[in-house]
Design a protein around this motif. Structure first.
Motif, PDB file in Angstrom:
ATOM      1  N   CYS B   7      -7.877   0.102   5.964  1.00  0.00           N
ATOM      2  CA  CYS B   7      -7.043  -0.410   4.875  1.00  0.00           C
ATOM      3  C   CYS B   7      -6.312  -1.656   5.360  1.00  0.00           C
ATOM      4  N   VAL B   8      -6.559  -2.762   4.690  1.00  0.00           N
ATOM      5  CA  VAL B   8      -5.924  -4.020   5.106  1.00  0.00           C
ATOM      6  C   VAL B   8      -5.116  -4.586   3.953  1.00  0.00           C
ATOM      7  N   ASP B  39      -2.764  -4.487  10.789  1.00  0.00           N
ATOM      8  CA  ASP B  39      -4.072  -4.162  10.206  1.00  0.00           C
ATOM      9  C   ASP B  39      -5.204  -4.861  10.962  1.00  0.00           C
ATOM     10  N   MET B  62      -6.085  -3.340  -1.551  1.00  0.00           N
ATOM     11  CA  MET B  62      -5.638  -3.388  -2.933  1.00  0.00           C
ATOM     12  C   MET B  62      -4.708  -4.580  -3.066  1.00  0.00           C
ATOM     13  N   GLY B 121      -2.616   0.095   9.416  1.00  0.00           N
ATOM     14  CA  GLY B 121      -1.647  -0.447  10.358  1.00  0.00           C
ATOM     15  C   GLY B 121      -0.454   0.501  10.431  1.00  0.00           C
ATOM     16  N   ALA B 124       3.331  -2.252   7.050  1.00  0.00           N
ATOM     17  CA  ALA B 124       3.093  -3.594   6.526  1.00  0.00           C
ATOM     18  C   ALA B 124       4.388  -4.382   6.703  1.00  0.00           C
ATOM     19  N   THR B 129       7.434  -0.030   5.530  1.00  0.00           N
ATOM     20  CA  THR B 129       7.730   1.347   5.156  1.00  0.00           C
ATOM     21  C   THR B 129       6.984   2.369   6.006  1.00  0.00           C
ATOM     22  N   ALA B 130       5.766   2.045   6.438  1.00  0.00           N
ATOM     23  CA  ALA B 130       4.950   3.000   7.198  1.00  0.00           C
ATOM     24  C   ALA B 130       4.668   4.266   6.402  1.00  0.00           C
ATOM     25  N   GLN B 131       4.551   4.146   5.095  1.00  0.00           N
ATOM     26  CA  GLN B 131       4.375   5.317   4.247  1.00  0.00           C
ATOM     27  C   GLN B 131       2.979   5.456   3.667  1.00  0.00           C
ATOM     28  N   VAL B 132       2.278   4.344   3.542  1.00  0.00           N
ATOM     29  CA  VAL B 132       0.989   4.399   2.857  1.00  0.00           C
ATOM     30  C   VAL B 132      -0.036   5.191   3.670  1.00  0.00           C
TER      31      VAL B 132
HETATM   32  N1  LIG Z   1      -2.219  -2.777  -0.876  1.00  0.00           N
HETATM   33  C1  LIG Z   1      -2.777  -2.279   0.230  1.00  0.00           C
HETATM   34  N2  LIG Z   1      -4.091  -2.426   0.456  1.00  0.00           N
HETATM   35  C2  LIG Z   1      -4.668  -1.930   1.575  1.00  0.00           C
HETATM   36  N3  LIG Z   1      -3.991  -1.291   2.534  1.00  0.00           N
HETATM   37  C3  LIG Z   1      -2.677  -1.123   2.373  1.00  0.00           C
HETATM   38  C4  LIG Z   1      -1.989  -1.593   1.220  1.00  0.00           C
HETATM   39  N4  LIG Z   1      -0.688  -1.278   1.349  1.00  0.00           N
HETATM   40  C5  LIG Z   1      -0.564  -0.638   2.538  1.00  0.00           C
HETATM   41  N5  LIG Z   1      -1.763  -0.540   3.160  1.00  0.00           N
HETATM   42  C6  LIG Z   1      -2.063   0.084   4.472  1.00  0.00           C
HETATM   43  O1  LIG Z   1      -0.982   0.926   4.837  1.00  0.00           O
HETATM   44  C7  LIG Z   1      -0.355   0.464   6.020  1.00  0.00           C
HETATM   45  C8  LIG Z   1       1.116   0.734   5.946  1.00  0.00           C
HETATM   46  O2  LIG Z   1       1.727   0.040   4.875  1.00  0.00           O
HETATM   47  P1  LIG Z   1       3.215   0.304   4.383  1.00  0.00           P
HETATM   48  O3  LIG Z   1       3.326   1.765   4.126  1.00  0.00           O
HETATM   49  O4  LIG Z   1       3.365  -0.532   3.155  1.00  0.00           O
HETATM   50  O5  LIG Z   1       4.132  -0.120   5.518  1.00  0.00           O
HETATM   51  C9  LIG Z   1      -0.757  -0.988   6.138  1.00  0.00           C
HETATM   52  O6  LIG Z   1      -0.733  -1.418   7.479  1.00  0.00           O
HETATM   53  C10 LIG Z   1      -2.169  -0.954   5.551  1.00  0.00           C
HETATM   54  O7  LIG Z   1      -3.095  -0.489   6.529  1.00  0.00           O
END
Ligand SMILES: Nc1ncnc2c1ncn2[C@@H]1O[C@H](COP(=O)(O)O)[C@@H](O)[C@H]1O
Ligand SMILES: Cc1cc2nc3c(=O)[nH]c(=O)nc-3n(C[C@H](O)[C@H](O)[C@H](O)COP(=O)(O)OP(=O)(O)OC[C@H]3O[C@@H](n4cnc5c(N)ncnc54)[C@H](O)[C@@H]3O)c2cc1C
Lengths: 323, 270
Positions: B7-8, B39, B62, B121, B124, B129-132
């Motif tokens: 996921c990038v 990522d 996305m 990753g 982001a 947030t490190a939640q996705v």
């Molecule tokens: N819109 C997105 N599309 C693809 N991967 C995502 C997206 N948002 C978050 N991720 C993945 O989730 C990780 C953590 O994102 P976050 O939770 O927003 O800090 C990122 O490093 C990506 O690997």
């Protein structure tokens, strides 16, 4: 709040106490693990009215799946309005899984939590875009409202020795196969700035140090004061100190009594990690450096001259006082 | 053979984002969009595993149509194919809705060939947030392994992966069952430079785009509607009141400062 207690757990109880007061509800702590019952006393002492205790051998070593299941079940049974976790690696690992299973909102790394008295909503404030911006987030229709809080952002509440509360033991049917993972080994990383976030005095250096050799001057100052070294990201990227010493947005948040910022310009990403210090002392040769805007005391000058002078003065004046 | 999805996310280079103090709105004009730095390490990790065990790497993102750029970057680094999830209905998704949409896409990929590993990753850099990642793992029921700093190996027979996780003051060696979702930190690997042929191939590659209708989605769970959190307001970080500049030559200034700190007993005697 699981296993071995991270100090942030008690900081959360302090923050939770205030929120519970504003909402006129009870404050509960959650203890998950094996052989953790004794910690209930600590939770009461730091302000919990009640402690939910789940003890199970499957919860011995931390694994996401069983911890998440236990916490999700507790939430579904006891329906809290608000659920707070520490923004440690473990806390963030767990909170993301739990919020998803509950289908509710989660706000990471909050630096301020308040109740809007009109709506009873939790206002969750956090830095965004690398700390350049603050955002206040709401979770309007889903419960619980979930937030993680970084260690050392909230003050540690006073410990009320002997304060008692209610203990609620909860049995949850956990199975080892469902843990999906086995912890084979835990390697303590020795010699690291493990206690930086708990240090009372931090002597931090930045790019302005110019070289690794010059760190010696900071070590001497820290030595006289019983302080701990810290660093800006620039100093870490230069290889002068390992990443564990980095203070700021992508490093550690500190809350010392005194923070010395030496040869650090004061970029916002650094400030978010240290601006809760009681006293900030800035030493920088550039009078326009933004660090002076947040410093309690500033000295404009070359640290090569100022720092040795400080070390010597501290040595002299502290010795004079103790005689 | 490993079937892997990375996921990038395309993010603004956050060093450049500022707030307009008058209007309290983000100033994003002219801010370059980049591949989320963590990522890139996730892509590298998947490509290295492919080189060792064989398999396929799909880069998944996305975002708006421009997010194609980060998918091409992933292709240049060695991903085999790229899928962009793009639809107006996705706009405004918070982490809960984002992980819902990404998980649905991974399920669709899984129906073609079962997925063994998903990489994200650590976080982001726009939201931190490190939640996705955990959200996707929870939805798919995959083993969740966060903050991965080393991959010791994959046992295809036993369907296990062994990794090292980076925690505050320790490192944890953990073995997890496949399928698993890993979130990675930068220590995991060194990024490679894309070779010229790889760059040309990446520039020419077709990127599959899926809209909401290509996925099995509940309209109430995506976009703004599917996002429990909302931003009430944004503002510039509050400034701590500035203090006192201590004048004088270094020695004088040091003496004054030390006297102040010692007198107020802020610095106690050792
Ligand atoms: N819109 C997105 N599309 C693809 N991967 C995502 C997206 N948002 C978050 N991720 C993945 O989730 C990780 C953590 O994102 P976050 O939770 O927003 O800090 C990122 O490093 C990506 O690997
Ligand atoms: C997403 C993101 C996250 C980040 N996270 C962090 C983080 O967690 N922590 C962090 O620190 N940074 C972080 N940064 C980097 C941050 O933006 C700054 O680049 C960094 O803090 C600068 O470090 P510095 O102050 O040491 O260096 P500089 O900004 O180069 O400042 C050096 C200072 O030293 C002074 N100086 C030079 N010589 C002397 C001398 N002889 N005596 C006295 N003073 C001298 C100069 O006047 C200058 O003010 C992050 C950036 C981004 C984009």
């Amino acid at each position: 709040m699981a296993g071995e207690p991270a100090p942030v757990s008690w900081e959360l109880l302090g923050a939770g106490r205030q929120l519970a007061g504003a909402l006129k509800v009870e404050l509960a702590g959650v203890l998950l693990g094996q052989g953790v019952e004794g910690l209930a006393n600590e939770a009461w002492a730091y302000g919990a009215d009640r402690v939910y205790l789940v003890e199970d051998p499957v919860l011995g070593p931390y694994r996401t799946a069983p911890y998440a299941r236990a916490l999700v079940e507790l939430v579904q049974r006891y329906r809290p309005e608000i659920l707070l976790l520490g923004a440690t690696s473990m806390g963030r690992d767990l909170s993301g899984a739990v919020a998803t299973a509950l289908g509710t909102g989660l706000t990471a790394d909050c630096t301020a939590l308040n109740i809007d008295p009109a709506t009873r909503l939790l206002e969750q404030t956090r830095p965004a875009f690398g700390g350049n911006v603050m955002a206040t987030i709401l979770c309007q229709r889903h419960r619980p409202q979930m937030a993680t809080v970084r260690p050392r952002v909230m003050p540690l509440p006073p410990r009320q020795e002997g304060r008692q509360g209610e203990l609620v033991r909860v049995g949850i049917d956990l199975k080892e196969e469902e843990a999906l993972a086995t912890v084979l080994e835990v390697i303590e990383e020795k010699g690291k700035a493990v206690y930086l976030d708990r240090a009372e005095i931090v002597v931090a250096g930045g790019r302005g140090l110019g070289s690794r050799e010059n760190l010696r001057l900071l070590e001497e100052l820290a030595g006289v004061l019983g302080g701990t070294l810290g660093a800006s990201r620039a100093a870490v990227e230069a290889g002068w100190l390992p990443p564990e010493y980095q203070v700021g947005q992508t490093g550690i948040t500190v809350r010392p009594k005194v923070y010395f910022a030496i040869g650090i310009s004061g970029a916002i990403q650094h400030l978010v990690g240290m601006q809760n210090a009681d006293v900030i002392v800035a030493i920088n040769k550039d009078p326009e450096a933004p660090i002076f805007k947040v410093a309690t005391y500033g000295i404009v000058g070359d640290f090569l001259e100022v720092v040795p002078a400080l070390t010597e003065e501290f040595r002299r004046q502290l010795a004079a006082r103790s005689t | 053979m490993l079937q892997m999805v990375v996921c990038v996310k395309q993010v603004p280079d956050t060093a450049e984002v500022r707030i307009n103090p008058r209007t309290n709105t983000l100033v994003r004009a002219g801010v370059p969009a980049i591949l989320n730095p963590y990522d890139a390490h996730a892509v590298e990790a998947a490509v290295q595993l492919k080189e060792k065990y064989g398999g396929q790497v799909t880069a998944l993102s996305m975002g708006p149509p421009q997010a194609e750029e980060v998918l091409r970057r992933a292709l240049g680094m060695g991903a085999d194919r790229a899928i962009l999830l793009s639809d107006r209905a996705f706009a405004g998704s918070d982490t809960l809705a984002t992980s819902y949409i990404l998980a649905a896409a991974i399920r669709a990929i899984d129906r073609e060939t079962p997925v063994d590993l998903v990489f994200c990753g650590k976080q982001a850099i726009d939201g931190d947030t490190a939640q996705v990642g955990p959200g996707i793992a929870a939805r798919l029921g995959f083993t969740q392994l966060t903050y991965v700093m080393a991959i010791d190996g994959v046992d295809l027979e036993k369907r296990q992966i062994q990794v090292q996780r980076k925690l505050e003051d320790k490192r944890e060696v953990i073995r997890g069952r496949l399928p698993a979702l890993l979130t990675v930190v930068k220590d995991l690997n060194e990024l490679r430079y894309a070779s010229l042929p790889a760059l040309i191939r990446a520039a020419r590659a077709t990127i599959t785009t899926w809209s909401k209708d290509d996925l099995d989605l509940d309209p109430a769970s995506i976009g703004l509607k599917g996002s429990p959190t909302s931003v009430r307001r944004i503002f510039a970080p509050p400034a701590r009141p500035g203090g006192e500049l201590i004048p004088g030559e270094p020695r004088q200034a040091a003496a004054i400062l030390v006297a102040k700190l010692v007198q107020t007993k802020i610095i106690a005697d050792k």
